[in-house]
Design an enzyme around this catalytic site. Sequence first.
Site, short mmCIF file in Angstrom:
data_model
loop_
_atom_site.label_atom_id
_atom_site.label_comp_id
_atom_site.label_asym_id
_atom_site.label_seq_id
_atom_site.Cartn_x
_atom_site.Cartn_y
_atom_site.Cartn_z
N GLU A 84 0.85 -1.19 0.00
CA GLU A 84 0.00 0.00 0.00
C GLU A 84 0.88 1.24 0.00
OE1 GLU A 84 -3.58 -0.44 1.85
OE2 GLU A 84 -3.95 1.66 2.31
N ARG A 85 0.63 2.11 -0.96
CA ARG A 85 1.30 3.41 -1.06
C ARG A 85 2.75 3.36 -1.54
NH1 ARG A 85 -3.02 5.90 -1.80
NH2 ARG A 85 -4.55 5.62 -0.18
N GLU B 101 -11.21 4.07 8.97
CA GLU B 101 -11.33 3.89 7.52
C GLU B 101 -11.99 2.56 7.16
OE1 GLU B 101 -7.29 4.76 6.06
OE2 GLU B 101 -7.93 6.83 5.88
N ARG C 246 -3.52 1.90 17.01
CA ARG C 246 -3.36 3.12 16.21
C ARG C 246 -4.44 4.17 16.51
NH1 ARG C 246 -3.25 3.10 10.68
NH2 ARG C 246 -1.41 4.35 10.30
N ASP D 86 -3.44 13.66 8.19
CA ASP D 86 -2.80 12.50 7.55
C ASP D 86 -1.34 12.88 7.36
OD1 ASP D 86 -2.39 10.03 6.53
OD2 ASP D 86 -3.82 10.16 4.89
N GLU E 97 3.74 8.93 0.33
CA GLU E 97 2.36 8.87 -0.15
C GLU E 97 1.91 10.21 -0.72
OE1 GLU E 97 -0.51 7.54 2.74
OE2 GLU E 97 -2.20 8.16 1.50
C1 GCU Z 1 -3.93 6.97 4.80
C2 GCU Z 1 -3.58 6.13 3.62
C3 GCU Z 1 -4.11 4.74 3.72
C4 GCU Z 1 -3.69 4.12 5.05
C5 GCU Z 1 -4.10 5.03 6.18
C6 GCU Z 1 -3.57 4.55 7.53
O1 GCU Z 1 -5.29 7.22 4.81
O2 GCU Z 1 -4.05 6.74 2.47
O3 GCU Z 1 -3.61 3.98 2.65
O4 GCU Z 1 -4.25 2.87 5.22
O5 GCU Z 1 -3.56 6.31 5.98
O6 GCU Z 1 -2.54 5.05 7.94
O7 GCU Z 1 -4.18 3.73 8.15
#
Ligand code: GCU
Length: 712
Positions: free
Chosen positions: A157-158, A280, A313, A363, A391
């Site tokens: 991811e990213r 998210e 987190r 973010d 990112e």
């Molecule tokens: C950002 C990012 C995501 C990631 C998230 C996180 O939103 O775009 O890809 O999962 O941070 O840190 O949980």
Amino acid sequence: MSFQEFPSDESGYEAWLRYPLVEDAGRRAAMASLRCVSCRVDGPCVASALSEWARAMDGFLGETAALLPGGEDEAGVRFAVDTVLQEEGYRLFHDGSLNIVGGSGRGLLYGTCAALRALSLGTDPASLEEESSPAIPLRMLNHWDNPVEDPVMGSIERVWGGKTIFDWTDLSRPNPRYRDYARMLASLGLNGLCINNVNATPEILSPSMLPGLQALAGIFRAWGVRFYLSVDFASPVDLGGLPTADPLDDRVLQWWRDKVAEIYAAIPDFGGFVVKADSEGRPGPGDYGRSHIEGSRCIARALAPFGGTLFWRAFVYGRDISKRTPHERAAQDRANHASYEFMQLDGQFDDNVILQIKRSATDFQIWEPPHALFGKMPRTRLCLEFDLAHEYTGYDVHLAWEGPYLAHVLNFDMAPESGGGRIADIVAGRTGRGLPGAVTAVANTNSARNWFGHLLSGAGLYAHGRLAWDSALTPETISREYAHLLFRKKAAETVASLLDRSYDTCARYMSPYGLGFLYENVHHFDPDPWSNRATAGITEDGLGRDRTQKTGSGYTALFPRGHADIFADPARCPARHLLYFHHLPWHHSMPDERTLIQSIYDGCYAGVEEVRAFRETWRGLHGLIDLERWAHVYEKLALQADHAERWRDLLCRFFLEVSGVPDEHGRFDHSSPSPHARVRSGFGQAVEDYRARVQRMRARIGARRDDGAAYL
Ligand code: GCU
């Protein structure tokens, strides 16, 4: 320049552990005795220290420089452990021989790496004198690697520079990269690695994964690095087949206990879990009407008997706060969310829970101010999470060295009146209840031969490790160290000064005055200000987010007084945060009397010019750097200049359209090609655009790759 003088090609694989041949006869003579070692201790980390020493001597002195075991007296270097030192600390001194003394095997390994760094930088072994230990006990990296490639986010991811370095089909399959990666981490004193995405798949905990994880953990253990896993809060349902993941349900508690016991049976020094919950769309205790305390406790108590740690987190912002107090509802700004969610919980987490807070609140925006929550939880163990994955700084295309920003955050003082609350001290546990925490970073390491995609992105990992060990180091020291470790002396100063300027340059065209979220929504690589007008606070009358207490969301007030007053006053607010904290009219007058909008236009243009200048500066390094690494970075800078132009053109045209204010210099106007046509945001489009651009660029300049002159 004669053929012999031209540096031989390097892929970048060795990163900063190159140990180049020492050509100066005097220095070679001074180092010759270092082949003769005595070592009174043993253990896996000691063995690693010795093997690294041998590898370095081979490099410095030539192929034949095998280590010679020596008695105490005749040895040129003595390895020892002295428990008077801090466990991870070391002492280097010279008393006729070089002494490397660690507080433990791991300390000895770190001391060895420090000595080799100094030797690589040209220090005379006889003048080596240093005692050091880290203030922050847990110094980590979080990989966002996907065991199964994700259709949108890919293998990591990213991260686009390459794929995951781990062979998830069979983690136990031998791969020399694993050991070399562990060496890199050890050389920076990093001691923890969480190897999978925070958006975790439940399968990471399936029994079939364990043998592979066990094998990998063994490789990293020898280099002092403990293994951690990101886990999905709903694993008891998805993997365990239970009807619920309610953290108060006995079956769930038992499931976590059993799972943890199974892991520790295979990996006795397993570090623990990282959990992204209620964030998210991820499952979490909120799904069962439970709190973060209840959610974290359920897993933390399973880990506690084994000494495991739970990283919980704090990147939580999507919760429905409609039922909260009017004050909280007013704070519908993402910058406020985590603070409101967590500060009321201070002091309630279990002792083996560390709250993992991103370095900034909305973010990873470029110059976002440090997260106010760091000053709000004196009775909780905290972890500072950085991002090295770029990112929001152009992935592996743009050079945007985050060293200055990392140092800024670590040194940001949450108690400005007393001067006793640097974030580095807070996470080290030197303040509040004195609870030691951690520092971590989202890694950008990948399968590219040079580990990062963009060779110089390695400077980010380098800075993270060096600052995690010693937050007092200045970014300028670190960039110079890094550049000297990678390149010849004649090129190093130039490389370091490019690194030093690169983050601010990128900010000029991607995030002017701290204006955030101008990115295309899925991949955050291309600009798409149209889709994000509201998030960035762009209206017809002006731009930026009002986060003051008087008229805005009130985020400024979550900072301690000294900072709050400065941030809330546009005249005193640092320029790099101006539009993060303020919504200002287009014609707002800047200190140099230009209007805000004109400064933004000018900044975007200047940013592109700076990137072009970087490219030209790099061109001037031709012949001082081996062709392979030189051409690689040149190509990246050329791509960056291309993409920076795209950012400039889109942003300027967008601002013109919204504000109606023309550029004083007439560099573009309403008749410029419609930028809308160029933005095709959405699923995968940015990736495709990017790949196509790389192809075009390669076709243009890559066809003559073998001939470095083609780039000139
Ligand atoms: C950002 C990012 C995501 C990631 C998230 C996180 O939103 O775009 O890809 O999962 O941070 O840190 O949980």
